[in-house]
Design a protein around this motif. Structure first.
Motif, PDB file in Angstrom:
ATOM      1  N   ASP A  58       0.819  -1.300   0.025  1.00  0.00           N
ATOM      2  CA  ASP A  58       0.018   0.027   0.060  1.00  0.00           C
ATOM      3  C   ASP A  58       0.997   1.323   0.060  1.00  0.00           C
ATOM      4  OD1 ASP A  58      -2.424  -1.386  -0.047  1.00  0.00           O
ATOM      5  OD2 ASP A  58      -2.627  -1.525   1.986  1.00  0.00           O
ATOM      6  N   ASN A  59       1.840   1.229   0.475  1.00  0.00           N
ATOM      7  CA  ASN A  59       2.913   2.388   0.774  1.00  0.00           C
ATOM      8  C   ASN A  59       4.056   2.161  -0.311  1.00  0.00           C
ATOM      9  OD1 ASN A  59       4.199   0.576   2.049  1.00  0.00           O
ATOM     10  ND2 ASN A  59       4.684   2.008   3.852  1.00  0.00           N
ATOM     11  N   GLY A  60       3.981   1.382  -1.394  1.00  0.00           N
ATOM     12  CA  GLY A  60       4.881   1.128  -2.280  1.00  0.00           C
ATOM     13  C   GLY A  60       5.213   2.490  -3.169  1.00  0.00           C
ATOM     14  N   GLU A  61       6.304   2.196  -4.181  1.00  0.00           N
ATOM     15  CA  GLU A  61       6.447   3.341  -4.970  1.00  0.00           C
ATOM     16  C   GLU A  61       7.218   3.046  -6.094  1.00  0.00           C
ATOM     17  OE1 GLU A  61       8.663   6.166  -2.442  1.00  0.00           O
ATOM     18  OE2 GLU A  61      10.414   5.134  -2.709  1.00  0.00           O
ATOM     19  N   VAL A  62       7.184   3.721  -7.154  1.00  0.00           N
ATOM     20  CA  VAL A  62       8.266   3.543  -8.266  1.00  0.00           C
ATOM     21  C   VAL A  62       9.097   4.726  -8.530  1.00  0.00           C
ATOM     22  CG1 VAL A  62       7.713   2.927 -10.792  1.00  0.00           C
ATOM     23  CG2 VAL A  62       6.192   2.080  -9.128  1.00  0.00           C
ATOM     24  N   VAL A  63      10.099   4.374  -9.091  1.00  0.00           N
ATOM     25  CA  VAL A  63      11.129   5.192  -9.690  1.00  0.00           C
ATOM     26  C   VAL A  63      11.354   4.800 -11.145  1.00  0.00           C
ATOM     27  CG1 VAL A  63      13.574   6.167  -9.428  1.00  0.00           C
ATOM     28  CG2 VAL A  63      12.503   5.419  -7.366  1.00  0.00           C
ATOM     29  N   PHE A  64      10.968   6.169 -12.006  1.00  0.00           N
ATOM     30  CA  PHE A  64      11.013   5.899 -13.064  1.00  0.00           C
ATOM     31  C   PHE A  64      11.382   6.901 -13.914  1.00  0.00           C
ATOM     32  CE2 PHE A  64       8.488   6.070 -17.306  1.00  0.00           C
ATOM     33  CZ  PHE A  64       9.066   5.324 -17.886  1.00  0.00           C
ATOM     34  N   ALA A  65      12.501   7.006 -14.784  1.00  0.00           N
ATOM     35  CA  ALA A  65      12.866   8.138 -15.720  1.00  0.00           C
ATOM     36  C   ALA A  65      12.711   9.386 -14.903  1.00  0.00           C
ATOM     37  CB  ALA A  65      11.802   8.116 -16.846  1.00  0.00           C
ATOM     38  N   GLY A  66      13.507   9.596 -13.929  1.00  0.00           N
ATOM     39  CA  GLY A  66      13.715  10.873 -13.554  1.00  0.00           C
ATOM     40  C   GLY A  66      12.501  11.220 -12.318  1.00  0.00           C
ATOM     41  N   GLU A 148      14.391  -1.695 -26.144  1.00  0.00           N
ATOM     42  CA  GLU A 148      14.640  -0.824 -24.909  1.00  0.00           C
ATOM     43  C   GLU A 148      15.539  -1.821 -23.980  1.00  0.00           C
ATOM     44  OE1 GLU A 148      11.397   1.405 -23.106  1.00  0.00           O
ATOM     45  OE2 GLU A 148      12.015   0.527 -21.032  1.00  0.00           O
ATOM     46  N   GLY A 149      16.343  -1.074 -23.237  1.00  0.00           N
ATOM     47  CA  GLY A 149      17.339  -1.756 -22.376  1.00  0.00           C
ATOM     48  C   GLY A 149      17.416  -0.999 -20.974  1.00  0.00           C
ATOM     49  N   GLY A 150      17.080  -1.717 -19.908  1.00  0.00           N
ATOM     50  CA  GLY A 150      16.876  -1.046 -18.745  1.00  0.00           C
ATOM     51  C   GLY A 150      17.417  -1.928 -17.555  1.00  0.00           C
ATOM     52  N   LEU A 151      17.614  -1.314 -16.248  1.00  0.00           N
ATOM     53  CA  LEU A 151      17.801  -2.007 -15.077  1.00  0.00           C
ATOM     54  C   LEU A 151      16.907  -1.761 -14.026  1.00  0.00           C
ATOM     55  CD1 LEU A 151      20.193  -3.718 -13.737  1.00  0.00           C
ATOM     56  CD2 LEU A 151      21.283  -1.408 -13.171  1.00  0.00           C
ATOM     57  N   TYR A 152      16.480  -2.749 -13.154  1.00  0.00           N
ATOM     58  CA  TYR A 152      15.640  -2.578 -12.029  1.00  0.00           C
ATOM     59  C   TYR A 152      16.706  -2.816 -10.647  1.00  0.00           C
ATOM     60  CZ  TYR A 152      11.681  -3.649 -14.867  1.00  0.00           C
ATOM     61  OH  TYR A 152      10.572  -3.557 -15.866  1.00  0.00           O
ATOM     62  N   GLU A 153      16.537  -1.931  -9.841  1.00  0.00           N
ATOM     63  CA  GLU A 153      17.022  -1.983  -8.551  1.00  0.00           C
ATOM     64  C   GLU A 153      15.784  -1.914  -7.466  1.00  0.00           C
ATOM     65  OE1 GLU A 153      19.070  -2.635  -6.332  1.00  0.00           O
ATOM     66  OE2 GLU A 153      21.304  -2.949  -7.383  1.00  0.00           O
ATOM     67  N   ASN A 154      15.451  -3.023  -7.236  1.00  0.00           N
ATOM     68  CA  ASN A 154      13.942  -3.213  -6.406  1.00  0.00           C
ATOM     69  C   ASN A 154      14.171  -3.626  -4.902  1.00  0.00           C
ATOM     70  OD1 ASN A 154      12.784  -2.571  -8.876  1.00  0.00           O
ATOM     71  ND2 ASN A 154      12.336  -4.764  -9.148  1.00  0.00           N
ATOM     72  N   ARG A 155      13.030  -3.194  -4.217  1.00  0.00           N
ATOM     73  CA  ARG A 155      13.022  -3.429  -2.876  1.00  0.00           C
ATOM     74  C   ARG A 155      11.587  -4.064  -2.698  1.00  0.00           C
ATOM     75  NH1 ARG A 155      14.474   2.237  -0.087  1.00  0.00           N
ATOM     76  NH2 ARG A 155      16.468   2.728  -1.101  1.00  0.00           N
ATOM     77  N   TYR A 156      11.806  -5.271  -1.564  1.00  0.00           N
ATOM     78  CA  TYR A 156      10.409  -6.017  -1.449  1.00  0.00           C
ATOM     79  C   TYR A 156      10.180  -5.871  -0.033  1.00  0.00           C
ATOM     80  CZ  TYR A 156      11.649  -7.420  -6.282  1.00  0.00           C
ATOM     81  OH  TYR A 156      11.859  -7.371  -7.622  1.00  0.00           O
ATOM     82  N   VAL A 157       8.986  -6.392   0.309  1.00  0.00           N
ATOM     83  CA  VAL A 157       8.590  -6.545   1.843  1.00  0.00           C
ATOM     84  C   VAL A 157       7.657  -7.689   2.045  1.00  0.00           C
ATOM     85  CG1 VAL A 157       6.634  -4.919   1.591  1.00  0.00           C
ATOM     86  CG2 VAL A 157       7.716  -5.261   3.790  1.00  0.00           C
ATOM     87  N   LEU A 158       7.709  -8.325   3.187  1.00  0.00           N
ATOM     88  CA  LEU A 158       6.588  -9.604   3.293  1.00  0.00           C
ATOM     89  C   LEU A 158       5.689  -8.874   4.194  1.00  0.00           C
ATOM     90  CD1 LEU A 158       6.333 -12.613   2.919  1.00  0.00           C
ATOM     91  CD2 LEU A 158       7.570 -12.822   5.155  1.00  0.00           C
ATOM     92  N   LYS A 166       7.887  -3.023  -2.711  1.00  0.00           N
ATOM     93  CA  LYS A 166       7.904  -1.832  -1.886  1.00  0.00           C
ATOM     94  C   LYS A 166       8.542  -0.721  -2.567  1.00  0.00           C
ATOM     95  CE  LYS A 166       8.550   0.647   1.901  1.00  0.00           C
ATOM     96  NZ  LYS A 166       7.227   0.774   2.963  1.00  0.00           N
ATOM     97  N   ARG A 167       9.427  -1.027  -3.323  1.00  0.00           N
ATOM     98  CA  ARG A 167      10.254   0.197  -4.188  1.00  0.00           C
ATOM     99  C   ARG A 167      10.540  -0.647  -5.533  1.00  0.00           C
ATOM    100  NH1 ARG A 167      12.367   5.376  -3.319  1.00  0.00           N
ATOM    101  NH2 ARG A 167      14.316   5.723  -4.890  1.00  0.00           N
TER     102      ARG A 167
END
Length: 233
Positions: A58-66, A148-158, A166-167
């Protein structure tokens, strides 16, 4: 065997069982995280944007293109109001003639010692385009067909026994119009966020300075230390 030896052996056995249980928990968590991200990719392939949103806490977020899209409202603004409205005109699901394949690979998953959170670094390669038999879809994408080529750096929560995102940090570094390749495709700088919500109704809640497309070659910080030196990069 003396009672002392029996007590020592039992204590060692308990320690071994506890260590193995922790290793199994970590391995199962890493497998679940890897599976969660690949499911995210499969939903994204077919424009199942509501299913994508439901993968977030519910309090997750996305970082995308600035930009950073915060909370459920921000996540929905990006996937439902920006992506879904643009690519499928509000339809939740694939459209005939629209290709959007996300290939996920090279995943490195790190589970926290308490088994409640995790991080993952994952590479993505996308094939996308509009088939010539679906001219009504033209104008919704930057190119007729592209990579398209990209990279994920993600966070997860149980949460309540269920792993959630999570992010999600996705950095789409390069684009290649199929007929030109990445060496001759100008960077899609128009994608980089410059205004925040609500000034931009589809914009992020926060701007991230310094994001650039290829030919820039910035390094996204690694969530894990170097496996030999132990240094953080």
């Amino acid at each position: 065997m003396s009672s002392t030896e029996e007590t020592t052996e039992a204590a060692e056995l308990r320690r071994t069982v506890a260590e193995l249980a922790e290793r199994v928990r970590t391995l199962e968590a890493a497998s679940a995280i890897r599976t969660l991200h690949h499911k995210y990719g499969y939903y994204l392939d077919k424009c199942l944007y509501q299913e994508v949103v439901d993968l977030f806490s519910d309090n997750g977020e996305v970082v995308f293109a600035g930009g950073v899209y915060q909370g459920r409202a921000g996540v929905e603004r990006l996937y439902l109001h920006r992506f879904r409205e643009r690519f499928t005109h509000g339809h939740n699901g694939p459209l005939r003639g629209f290709l959007l394949e996300h290939i996920m690979m090279q995943d490195v998953v790190t589970v926290s010692p308490d088994g409640r959170t995790a991080c993952a670094r994952i590479r993505a390669l996308m094939q996308a385009g509009i088939h010539e038999s679906a001219p009504e879809l033209r104008g919704r994408t930057s190119f007729e067909q592209w990579w398209e080529g990209g990279l994920y750096e993600n966070r997860y929560v149980l949460e309540d026994g269920v792993w959630k995102i999570k992010r999600l940090g996705y950095f789409p570094f390069w684009h290649a119009e199929y007929s030109k390749g990445w060496a001759h495709t100008p960077p899609l700088n128009a994608m980089i966020a410059t205004r925040t919500y609500p000034d931009d109704p589809l914009g992020p809640d926060e701007l991230v300075e310094g994001f650039e497309f290829f030919p820039a070659t910035d390094v996204v910080p690694f969530h894990y230390p170097h496996p030999v030196t132990g240094k953080q990069s």
